[in-house]
Design a protein around this motif. Structure first.
Motif, mmCIF file in Angstrom:
data_model
loop_
_atom_site.group_PDB
_atom_site.id
_atom_site.type_symbol
_atom_site.label_atom_id
_atom_site.label_comp_id
_atom_site.label_asym_id
_atom_site.label_seq_id
_atom_site.Cartn_x
_atom_site.Cartn_y
_atom_site.Cartn_z
ATOM 1 N N TRP A 86 -41.706 -6.506 -36.220
ATOM 2 C CA TRP A 86 -40.883 -7.063 -35.138
ATOM 3 C C TRP A 86 -39.587 -6.283 -35.001
ATOM 4 C CZ3 TRP A 86 -36.650 -10.692 -36.674
ATOM 5 C CH2 TRP A 86 -35.890 -11.118 -35.575
ATOM 6 N N ARG A 87 -38.833 -6.199 -36.097
ATOM 7 C CA ARG A 87 -37.559 -5.495 -36.104
ATOM 8 C C ARG A 87 -37.204 -5.164 -37.554
ATOM 9 N NH1 ARG A 87 -32.861 -8.140 -35.285
ATOM 10 N NH2 ARG A 87 -33.511 -9.326 -37.114
ATOM 11 N N PRO A 88 -37.338 -3.903 -37.945
ATOM 12 C CA PRO A 88 -37.112 -3.522 -39.344
ATOM 13 C C PRO A 88 -35.786 -4.038 -39.891
ATOM 14 C CG PRO A 88 -38.000 -1.688 -38.144
ATOM 15 C CD PRO A 88 -37.700 -2.746 -37.132
ATOM 16 N N THR A 89 -35.859 -4.673 -41.040
ATOM 17 C CA THR A 89 -34.699 -5.317 -41.639
ATOM 18 C C THR A 89 -34.783 -5.211 -43.160
ATOM 19 O OG1 THR A 89 -34.742 -6.949 -39.839
ATOM 20 C CG2 THR A 89 -33.379 -7.468 -41.743
ATOM 21 N N PRO A 90 -33.751 -4.741 -43.838
ATOM 22 C CA PRO A 90 -33.764 -4.762 -45.309
ATOM 23 C C PRO A 90 -33.843 -6.203 -45.827
ATOM 24 C CG PRO A 90 -32.034 -3.324 -44.478
ATOM 25 C CD PRO A 90 -32.540 -4.109 -43.300
ATOM 26 N N PHE A 91 -34.469 -6.377 -46.964
ATOM 27 C CA PHE A 91 -34.699 -7.710 -47.524
ATOM 28 C C PHE A 91 -33.971 -7.904 -48.841
ATOM 29 C CE2 PHE A 91 -38.200 -6.957 -44.712
ATOM 30 C CZ PHE A 91 -38.524 -8.200 -44.187
ATOM 31 N N VAL A 92 -33.801 -9.175 -49.196
ATOM 32 C CA VAL A 92 -33.427 -9.554 -50.554
ATOM 33 C C VAL A 92 -34.715 -9.976 -51.241
ATOM 34 C CG1 VAL A 92 -32.131 -11.146 -52.013
ATOM 35 C CG2 VAL A 92 -31.132 -10.328 -49.870
ATOM 36 N N SER A 93 -35.019 -9.379 -52.394
ATOM 37 C CA SER A 93 -36.296 -9.631 -53.062
ATOM 38 C C SER A 93 -36.080 -9.810 -54.559
ATOM 39 C CB SER A 93 -37.246 -8.459 -52.807
ATOM 40 O OG SER A 93 -38.442 -8.605 -53.547
ATOM 41 N N LYS A 94 -37.002 -10.528 -55.182
ATOM 42 C CA LYS A 94 -36.935 -10.671 -56.641
ATOM 43 C C LYS A 94 -37.112 -9.304 -57.297
ATOM 44 C CE LYS A 94 -41.860 -11.887 -56.989
ATOM 45 N NZ LYS A 94 -42.826 -12.913 -57.452
#
Length: 278
Positions: A83-91
């Motif tokens: 949809w729209r590339p976005t950096p994530f917060v991940s474990k």
């Protein structure tokens, strides 16, 4: 197509993604990286037997926002990036996953050690820096995956980043529709299911439609708990809207088609109005 061949296609696509990031990314502009990332994610979904339908894309925020949504599957990341590339917060454990962990790191994922209390403060400050600089960060406040039929409680801690940065919050909701036109829990990555077992279930159970509902932006607030509650209400409203929509459009209605795909499933040129992916 056999299950083994479907898996091979996905592995080759992941390896191709690594090659793109390692070899081509250093020479690309930021805008081109987004477009390539987005196109790669769209193909990843297609190889996994997924179509993407975006609801209310006109509400999308493209700069300086915290994106929050429900968490159902490992596929959620590719849905949002398509949809729209976005950096994530991940474990932090994801960083150790072969191929996927390396790609996530290279694409700006913020890894958090949940068992370390101080790490939440570091993560929060990193989110603040990014959104204050005009970037985007996506997190899943439930803290784990669910079957997607209802929402789990939201953890308010990382909403402090939006309070500190005084940035808007973009609520989104994800839901997966099965071939029968009803909500499917098959893509849910929950309980003791391994990643391999989840992948097998998705490849065997498809095709699916991934629905992404974009909620109206929530303006900056001064209380992280109030902001978390408002965001959960917005994501919950999106889930209800998607579920009610399926009740109206149950099969034999034709499967929805993403605006970036033709009826045959071939990719069309990406729209310049939407940022891209790997």
């Amino acid at each position: 197509m056999t299950l083994a061949f479907a898996k091979l296609r996905l592995v080759l696509h992941l390896l191709h993604g690594m090659w793109i990031v390692a070899v081509r990314f250093p020479r690309m502009s930021d805008a081109t990286k987004l477009e390539v990332n987005r196109a790669w994610s769209i193909k990843m979904l297609r190889l996994a037997g997924m179509r993407l339908v975006v609801h209310h894309d006109e509400r999308r925020l493209d700069h300086g926002a915290l994106v929050v949504g429900n968490h159902v599957s490992w596929l959620d990341i590719y849905v949002i990036n398509a949809w729209r590339p976005t950096p994530f917060v991940s474990k932090a454990e994801v960083r150790k996953w072969p191929v996927v962990g390396w790609l996530a790191h290279q694409l700006g994922t913020i890894f958090i050690h949940r068992e370390k209390r101080r790490d939440a403060h570091r993560t929060m400050h990193e989110i603040v820096e990014r959104v204050a600089g005009g970037g985007l960060v996506c997190l899943f406040p439930e803290g784990t995956t669910s079957d997607g039929v209802s929402l789990l409680p939201f953890h308010a801690n990382l909403f402090q980043a939006a309070v500190s940065a005084q940035c808007p919050v973009q609520p989104v909701c994800l839901m997966y529709e099965g071939r029968d036109g009803r909500q499917s829990t098959t893509p849910a990555y929950i309980d003791d299911v391994s990643l391999g077992q989840s992948l097998d279930a998705v490849l065997r159970g498809g095709p699916f439609t991934a629905h992404l509902y974009v909620g109206a932006a929530i303006e900056p607030m001064s209380d992280r708990r109030a902001l978390s509650a408002k965001a959960r209400d917005a994501v919950g409203a999106g889930l209800v809207a998607l579920q009610e929509g399926l009740k109206v459009s149950i099969a034999p209605a034709p499967a929805p088609v993403h605006p970036l795909q033709s009826d045959s499933g071939d990719e069309l040129p990406p729209s310049p109005a939407v940022p891209g992916d790997l």
